[in-house]
Design a protein around this motif. Sequence first.
Motif, PDB file in Angstrom:
ATOM      1  N   SER A 178       0.823  -1.212   0.000  1.00 18.38           N
ATOM      2  CA  SER A 178       0.000   0.000   0.000  1.00 18.38           C
ATOM      3  C   SER A 178       0.856   1.261   0.000  1.00 18.38           C
ATOM      4  O   SER A 178       0.385   2.342  -0.342  1.00 18.38           O
ATOM      5  CB  SER A 178      -0.937   0.007   1.213  1.00 18.38           C
ATOM      6  N   ARG A 179       2.132   1.091   0.389  1.00 18.59           N
ATOM      7  CA  ARG A 179       3.062   2.224   0.406  1.00 18.59           C
ATOM      8  C   ARG A 179       3.943   2.261  -0.842  1.00 18.59           C
ATOM      9  O   ARG A 179       4.876   3.063  -0.923  1.00 18.59           O
ATOM     10  CB  ARG A 179       3.946   2.142   1.652  1.00 18.59           C
ATOM     11  N   GLY A 180       3.664   1.383  -1.783  1.00 21.92           N
ATOM     12  CA  GLY A 180       4.411   1.363  -3.034  1.00 21.92           C
ATOM     13  C   GLY A 180       5.754   0.685  -2.956  1.00 21.92           C
ATOM     14  O   GLY A 180       6.605   0.882  -3.844  1.00 21.92           O
ATOM     15  N   ARG A 181       5.965  -0.140  -1.934  1.00 24.27           N
ATOM     16  CA  ARG A 181       7.247  -0.826  -1.772  1.00 24.27           C
ATOM     17  C   ARG A 181       7.236  -2.175  -2.479  1.00 24.27           C
ATOM     18  O   ARG A 181       6.253  -2.915  -2.418  1.00 24.27           O
ATOM     19  CB  ARG A 181       7.562  -1.020  -0.294  1.00 24.27           C
ATOM     20  N   SER A 182       8.347  -2.493  -3.140  1.00 19.00           N
ATOM     21  CA  SER A 182       8.474  -3.768  -3.849  1.00 19.00           C
ATOM     22  C   SER A 182       8.800  -4.886  -2.870  1.00 19.00           C
ATOM     23  O   SER A 182       9.740  -4.767  -2.074  1.00 19.00           O
ATOM     24  CB  SER A 182       9.592  -3.687  -4.903  1.00 19.00           C
ATOM     25  N   ALA A 183       8.029  -5.958  -2.924  1.00 20.02           N
ATOM     26  CA  ALA A 183       8.267  -7.096  -2.046  1.00 20.02           C
ATOM     27  C   ALA A 183       7.942  -8.386  -2.782  1.00 20.02           C
ATOM     28  O   ALA A 183       7.076  -8.407  -3.666  1.00 20.02           O
ATOM     29  CB  ALA A 183       7.423  -6.986  -0.780  1.00 20.02           C
ATOM     30  N   GLU A 184       8.644  -9.436  -2.425  1.00 22.66           N
ATOM     31  CA  GLU A 184       8.432 -10.746  -3.029  1.00 22.66           C
ATOM     32  C   GLU A 184       8.342 -11.814  -1.943  1.00 22.66           C
ATOM     33  O   GLU A 184       8.873 -11.643  -0.840  1.00 22.66           O
ATOM     34  CB  GLU A 184       9.589 -11.110  -3.963  1.00 22.66           C
ATOM     35  N   ILE A 185       7.705 -12.915  -2.296  1.00 19.53           N
ATOM     36  CA  ILE A 185       7.669 -14.087  -1.422  1.00 19.53           C
ATOM     37  C   ILE A 185       8.625 -15.124  -1.991  1.00 19.53           C
ATOM     38  O   ILE A 185       8.528 -15.507  -3.159  1.00 19.53           O
ATOM     39  CB  ILE A 185       6.248 -14.669  -1.330  1.00 19.53           C
ATOM     40  N   TRP A 186       9.566 -15.544  -1.154  1.00 15.53           N
ATOM     41  CA  TRP A 186      10.466 -16.640  -1.513  1.00 15.53           C
ATOM     42  C   TRP A 186      10.076 -17.828  -0.645  1.00 15.53           C
ATOM     43  O   TRP A 186      10.056 -17.725   0.593  1.00 15.53           O
ATOM     44  CB  TRP A 186      11.926 -16.245  -1.251  1.00 15.53           C
ATOM     45  N   TYR A 187       9.776 -18.938  -1.266  1.00 14.39           N
ATOM     46  CA  TYR A 187       9.132 -20.050  -0.557  1.00 14.39           C
ATOM     47  C   TYR A 187      10.065 -21.243  -0.411  1.00 14.39           C
ATOM     48  O   TYR A 187      10.714 -21.665  -1.366  1.00 14.39           O
ATOM     49  CB  TYR A 187       7.868 -20.471  -1.303  1.00 14.39           C
ATOM     50  N   THR A 188      10.101 -21.792   0.820  1.00 15.58           N
ATOM     51  CA  THR A 188      10.962 -22.946   1.084  1.00 15.58           C
ATOM     52  C   THR A 188      10.229 -24.280   0.996  1.00 15.58           C
ATOM     53  O   THR A 188      10.854 -25.327   1.096  1.00 15.58           O
ATOM     54  CB  THR A 188      11.599 -22.853   2.483  1.00 15.58           C
ATOM     55  N   GLY A 189       8.905 -24.248   0.871  1.00 18.18           N
ATOM     56  CA  GLY A 189       8.162 -25.477   0.637  1.00 18.18           C
ATOM     57  C   GLY A 189       7.999 -26.396   1.826  1.00 18.18           C
ATOM     58  O   GLY A 189       7.864 -27.608   1.641  1.00 18.18           O
ATOM     59  N   GLU A 205       1.704 -15.617  -6.132  1.00 18.67           N
ATOM     60  CA  GLU A 205       2.508 -16.841  -6.141  1.00 18.67           C
ATOM     61  C   GLU A 205       3.939 -16.499  -5.721  1.00 18.67           C
ATOM     62  O   GLU A 205       4.415 -15.378  -5.954  1.00 18.67           O
ATOM     63  CB  GLU A 205       2.531 -17.446  -7.549  1.00 18.67           C
ATOM     64  N   PRO A 206       4.642 -17.425  -5.101  1.00 18.18           N
ATOM     65  CA  PRO A 206       6.044 -17.150  -4.765  1.00 18.18           C
ATOM     66  C   PRO A 206       6.849 -16.733  -5.988  1.00 18.18           C
ATOM     67  O   PRO A 206       6.755 -17.366  -7.044  1.00 18.18           O
ATOM     68  CB  PRO A 206       6.535 -18.488  -4.205  1.00 18.18           C
ATOM     69  N   ALA A 207       7.621 -15.689  -5.838  1.00 22.23           N
ATOM     70  CA  ALA A 207       8.493 -15.256  -6.929  1.00 22.23           C
ATOM     71  C   ALA A 207       9.661 -16.212  -7.089  1.00 22.23           C
ATOM     72  O   ALA A 207      10.197 -16.374  -8.187  1.00 22.23           O
ATOM     73  CB  ALA A 207       9.003 -13.843  -6.657  1.00 22.23           C
ATOM     74  N   VAL A 208      10.054 -16.837  -5.984  1.00 24.03           N
ATOM     75  CA  VAL A 208      11.189 -17.765  -5.991  1.00 24.03           C
ATOM     76  C   VAL A 208      10.837 -18.969  -5.123  1.00 24.03           C
ATOM     77  O   VAL A 208      10.344 -18.824  -4.007  1.00 24.03           O
ATOM     78  CB  VAL A 208      12.465 -17.096  -5.419  1.00 24.03           C
ATOM     79  N   TRP A 209      11.080 -20.160  -5.663  1.00 26.52           N
ATOM     80  CA  TRP A 209      11.027 -21.381  -4.864  1.00 26.52           C
ATOM     81  C   TRP A 209      12.461 -21.727  -4.476  1.00 26.52           C
ATOM     82  O   TRP A 209      13.314 -21.922  -5.333  1.00 26.52           O
ATOM     83  CB  TRP A 209      10.413 -22.529  -5.665  1.00 26.52           C
ATOM     84  N   VAL A 244      13.377 -24.383  -2.884  1.00 24.35           N
ATOM     85  CA  VAL A 244      13.585 -25.800  -3.183  1.00 24.35           C
ATOM     86  C   VAL A 244      12.930 -26.018  -4.537  1.00 24.35           C
ATOM     87  O   VAL A 244      12.029 -25.261  -4.911  1.00 24.35           O
ATOM     88  CB  VAL A 244      12.960 -26.729  -2.118  1.00 24.35           C
ATOM     89  N   PRO A 245      13.346 -27.013  -5.302  1.00 25.14           N
ATOM     90  CA  PRO A 245      12.698 -27.231  -6.600  1.00 25.14           C
ATOM     91  C   PRO A 245      11.199 -27.452  -6.432  1.00 25.14           C
ATOM     92  O   PRO A 245      10.773 -28.312  -5.654  1.00 25.14           O
ATOM     93  CB  PRO A 245      13.398 -28.493  -7.126  1.00 25.14           C
ATOM     94  N   GLU A 246      10.401 -26.658  -7.127  1.00 31.17           N
ATOM     95  CA  GLU A 246       8.948 -26.768  -6.987  1.00 31.17           C
ATOM     96  C   GLU A 246       8.448 -28.130  -7.448  1.00 31.17           C
ATOM     97  O   GLU A 246       7.539 -28.705  -6.840  1.00 31.17           O
ATOM     98  CB  GLU A 246       8.266 -25.657  -7.796  1.00 31.17           C
TER      99      GLU A 246
END
Length: 364
Positions: free
Chosen positions: A24-35, A52-56, A58-60
């Motif tokens: 909401s403040r215009g900040r860039s954020a991503e989810i990196w998922y460890t599974g 969706e996670p931008a990065v997995w 572990v291999p998805e």
Amino acid sequence: MIAFIVGTTAELIKIAPVYHELGSRGRSAEIWYTGQHVNELPGVLADLHLPEPAVWLVPEEGATNLARTAQVPGWVLRLARTVLSRRGELRARLRADGGAPVVLVHGDTFTTLFGAVIGRVLGARVGHVEAGLRSGHLLHPFPEEINRKLTARLAHVHFAPGEVEAKNLAGRRGVVVTGGNTVIDAVRAALAEDVVGTSLQLPERYGLATLHRFELVRDRDAYAAALAVLREHASRVPIVYFAGESEKARLIEYGLTEVFDGEHLLLRDKLRYVEFLPVLSGAEFVVTDSGGVQEECAHLGIPCAVHRLKTERHQGLGANVVLTEMDRARLAAFLEHVEDYRTGDTSDSARPSAVVADTVESMI
């Protein structure tokens, strides 16, 4: 760039308000998922309006739920291989927007600890949300207490829910008191959702139970004793026990499925969070070994027995929350006198996610 390194549904639930506050403040954020949790991921992301996670990490392909401790070494190996092989790419992602790289981890899972390690390896500033919780016993809960202590050594900024947790971090720099756990914001958001009703059939009056922690369900006698107390007292008010796949497997392994009679003590599948919160808020009382549910009950004022030897959370204790210390008699006494612990909704103006976002903005 801000990367949330998470791996469980509980972590997603508690970082979601922070993610949306930053957005909401215009900040860039991503989810990196460890599974650590895979099967539940699509539904949880949809419920929480998360991408969706931008990065997995572990291999998805081939990722499965981390349900047994025997799976942990293989999961750690896959995590290490991915991070090391993609280190240059991950470093570049964190610096893509030209700001200082920030990695946020949450809570006390294996992902919390290894997420902090990954943040360090990638040269990011590491923030630990829900920092400073301590039970005072390394094995209760296990491995969470160890994960918390080690993460505290790695984080640059410690987001402590309150003064009690801040005191546990005495001597460490970068302690920020958020005025509450981000679960407060998560509960508000979930209860405000216009959720299509679940097909779950509930009694008109009911109690709710969730028992899932490693130190309880690995001990057949302790698990059976707790269920026996629930069954005994469910004759007065039906108790609905919500179980995930690992708990149901234990019930079958231990031969305990017959304790559920379908009328008084009812076994039901674990619900999505946005479905669970309305069910929780309608319960007359709760028996749990979940720290998160303890906090939710403290916030809502619902009588709650925490069936654990130790708890790292102080919310509700001495008011609507009772720590049983795994004592069958204490659990039974709570169930006999639940009305003595009802306090009513304790909603207030705390906005811990906004405090986290304010600090993160000063880091980038």
